[in-house]
Design a protein around this motif. Sequence first.
Motif, mmCIF file in Angstrom:
data_model
loop_
_atom_site.group_PDB
_atom_site.id
_atom_site.type_symbol
_atom_site.label_atom_id
_atom_site.label_comp_id
_atom_site.label_asym_id
_atom_site.label_seq_id
_atom_site.Cartn_x
_atom_site.Cartn_y
_atom_site.Cartn_z
ATOM 1 N N TYR A 44 0.851 -1.192 0.000
ATOM 2 C CA TYR A 44 0.000 0.000 0.000
ATOM 3 C C TYR A 44 0.884 1.238 0.000
ATOM 4 C CZ TYR A 44 -3.255 3.591 1.672
ATOM 5 O OH TYR A 44 -3.997 4.730 1.802
ATOM 6 N N THR A 51 -2.827 0.268 -4.087
ATOM 7 C CA THR A 51 -2.383 -1.013 -3.556
ATOM 8 C C THR A 51 -1.709 -1.808 -4.663
ATOM 9 O OG1 THR A 51 -4.494 -2.085 -4.049
ATOM 10 C CG2 THR A 51 -4.254 -1.059 -1.863
ATOM 11 N N LEU A 83 -1.175 -4.033 5.167
ATOM 12 C CA LEU A 83 -2.476 -4.561 4.769
ATOM 13 C C LEU A 83 -2.341 -6.053 4.482
ATOM 14 C CD1 LEU A 83 -2.773 -1.450 4.311
ATOM 15 C CD2 LEU A 83 -4.336 -2.008 2.440
ATOM 16 N N SER A 265 -4.436 0.170 7.605
ATOM 17 C CA SER A 265 -4.347 -1.290 7.624
ATOM 18 C C SER A 265 -5.431 -1.942 8.469
ATOM 19 C CB SER A 265 -2.972 -1.736 8.129
ATOM 20 O OG SER A 265 -2.782 -1.421 9.488
#
Length: 303
Positions: A44, A51, A83, A265
């Motif tokens: 990310y 992303t 993430l 996240s």
Amino acid sequence: MTTTAAPRRTTTQAFFDPVTGTVSYVIWDHATKHAAIIDPVLAYDFKSGHTSTAPADRLLTYVRAQALQVDWILETHAHADHLSGARHVQSQAGGRIAIGEHIRTVQATFRTLYNLERDFLPDGSQFDHLFKDGESFRIGDAEAVALLVPGHTPADMAYLVDGTVFVGDTLFMPDLGSARADFPGGDARQLYRSMHRLLALPPETTIYVCHDYPPATREPRWQSSVAEQRAHNIHVRDGIGEEEFVRMRTARDATLDVPTLILPSMQVNVRAGRFPPPDDNGVAYLRIPLNALPVRRGAAAPE
């Protein structure tokens, strides 16, 4: 008379993401070629909001090259520093996404912080399976056990498989010690006891950590042993008592900055790697609560 340890029936392959300091793993059973993927990463870019599946795709390339069947995608906890790539991995390779049952506590906390949509329920249903402490499961023919190791967060799990244990953020490499315990629901005393639960395993047990933030004097590392940790871990080696650890960890945590990616996240990771539902324009948005987290002026330590 000397004894020889039984040969391992599994292979573990590590994948280090230098951007987040995260180590993801593929562990697979030789007999059946069934596998589990542990803590996959979705990249990310905070500046652009983009992303990338590149870190998770490295694991998938390995899975395909070895012709593996993915049974499980195991999360050690809801990470605050990257993430989760679990949903992408599942879409490409199958497998059940699993985490510890106390993720419900974490979901409830962050549902309130983000004021998430009404139909987001903090019941763990976003995951395919919620492990109980001590629950056994299989990766092919290899037996595995899920161990509750709270302290870093209330929901941290370790996974014991074939003489190896994947400890998430509960332990770091011996020269780094331990992870912070000041996240919502974290507790330094619980963390100490969880570390000692792991360090009570046989001394030859291989320990795989989830993160490494190496000093300039060495390359990234992620593998140690119970014996090495008990002899050399700077925070929890033999002889360091619970009160001493709690004093150290509490004082150290007070100096640490908020992790860079905690706000983007967590709202993905409590959904098992799903993005928030898109708005009526078809775009998904991450929510950043203003002035909601405590201000920290300490070191930008990644732990």
